[in-house]
Design an enzyme around this catalytic site. Sequence first.
Site, mmCIF file in Angstrom:
data_model
loop_
_atom_site.group_PDB
_atom_site.id
_atom_site.type_symbol
_atom_site.label_atom_id
_atom_site.label_comp_id
_atom_site.label_asym_id
_atom_site.label_seq_id
_atom_site.Cartn_x
_atom_site.Cartn_y
_atom_site.Cartn_z
ATOM 1 C CG HIS A 51 -0.468 -0.078 2.412
ATOM 2 N ND1 HIS A 51 0.394 -0.899 3.058
ATOM 3 C CD2 HIS A 51 -0.670 0.869 3.545
ATOM 4 C CE1 HIS A 51 0.757 -0.700 4.106
ATOM 5 N NE2 HIS A 51 0.067 0.466 4.479
ATOM 6 C CG HIS B 275 -0.015 4.597 4.792
ATOM 7 N ND1 HIS B 275 -0.504 3.567 5.459
ATOM 8 C CD2 HIS B 275 -0.605 5.448 4.180
ATOM 9 C CE1 HIS B 275 -1.781 4.061 5.730
ATOM 10 N NE2 HIS B 275 -1.818 5.373 5.066
ATOM 11 C CG ASP C 135 4.890 3.045 7.456
ATOM 12 O OD1 ASP C 135 4.005 3.556 6.799
ATOM 13 O OD2 ASP C 135 4.535 2.495 8.473
ATOM 14 C CG HIS C 136 4.125 -0.080 4.254
ATOM 15 N ND1 HIS C 136 4.101 -1.364 4.736
ATOM 16 C CD2 HIS C 136 3.625 0.772 5.434
ATOM 17 C CE1 HIS C 136 3.626 -1.626 5.910
ATOM 18 N NE2 HIS C 136 3.399 -0.326 6.342
ATOM 19 C CG HIS D 155 -4.114 0.433 6.877
ATOM 20 N ND1 HIS D 155 -3.780 0.901 8.197
ATOM 21 C CD2 HIS D 155 -2.733 0.706 6.368
ATOM 22 C CE1 HIS D 155 -2.742 1.536 8.172
ATOM 23 N NE2 HIS D 155 -2.190 1.466 7.087
ATOM 24 C CG ASP E 88 0.570 -1.357 7.860
ATOM 25 O OD1 ASP E 88 1.395 -2.141 8.161
ATOM 26 O OD2 ASP E 88 0.816 -0.079 7.605
ATOM 27 C CG HIS F 251 3.692 -1.435 11.571
ATOM 28 N ND1 HIS F 251 4.590 -0.516 11.935
ATOM 29 C CD2 HIS F 251 3.050 -1.192 10.530
ATOM 30 C CE1 HIS F 251 4.304 0.677 10.720
ATOM 31 N NE2 HIS F 251 3.452 0.056 10.031
HETATM 32 ZN ZN LIG Z 1 0.016 1.683 6.603
#
Ligand SMILES: [Zn+2]
Length: 255
Positions: free
Chosen positions: A56, A58, A60-61, A114, A133, A171
């Site tokens: 996805h 985001h 942090d990915h 999410h 996530d 995570h």
């Molecule tokens: Zn995420």
Amino acid sequence: MAAEIRTFPCLSDNFGYLIHDGATNATASIDAPEAGPIIAALDREGWTLTDILITHHHGDHVGGVAELKQKYGCRVVAPHDKSTKIAHADLRVANGDVVKVGSLLARVLETPGHTLDHISYVFDGEKALFAADTLFSIGCGRVFEGSYPMMWDSLLKLRALPDDFRLYCGHEYTASNVKFALTVEPDNAALQARAEEVKRLRADNKPTIPSLLGEEKKANVFLRADDPAVAIKLHMKGATAVDVFRELRERKNKS
Ligand SMILES: [Zn+2]
């Protein structure tokens, strides 16, 4: 030759994952939180990155994608998403598509909620689920872009996978998830056992991932929002699964 999977920390609490196909020497990174730890893991193994499978959009990915693509010239696989928030994608995939990593096959499951673009990768041959996530050990992702019915439906898709599949999530949130879950189900024996295991692993500075999907189905309350016993614990006897799921997720948000 069986696939090899490596797990290592990225950023503050993200997981980095590499899956390596010994038959062809192909190696995929599942998401790319940041380039440094992924390059270090590749160097440790003597592997070369051939693919990045993104779940996805985001930051942090996907934060490491540009640097990794420049360094290795690897293919970037990303969710089909009309908003094209993910840069550098070479291949866009949707539900049911199969992505090859050398001779390994990853089946794409759309698991929105999410984010709207969220997908999970299922390596049936390796019995490995990369759920990022959407599903965490003893928890689930926050519902940011989608709706509660949409997220619950995504969790049901993942719950339908076999018990002997391993869950690799986005995570290291397990300890916090366990703490919350025990407030809802203090008497759940599977959860209590997982709590002990997580305490041990974290004390040794080891990741709590992977976990077995069969264990998650017993210990993770977010996967049992349709269990009448869970509704009763929340004083919501007779409520729909979606309403119970929403209540669980909103309580967790406030915890
Ligand atoms: Zn995420």
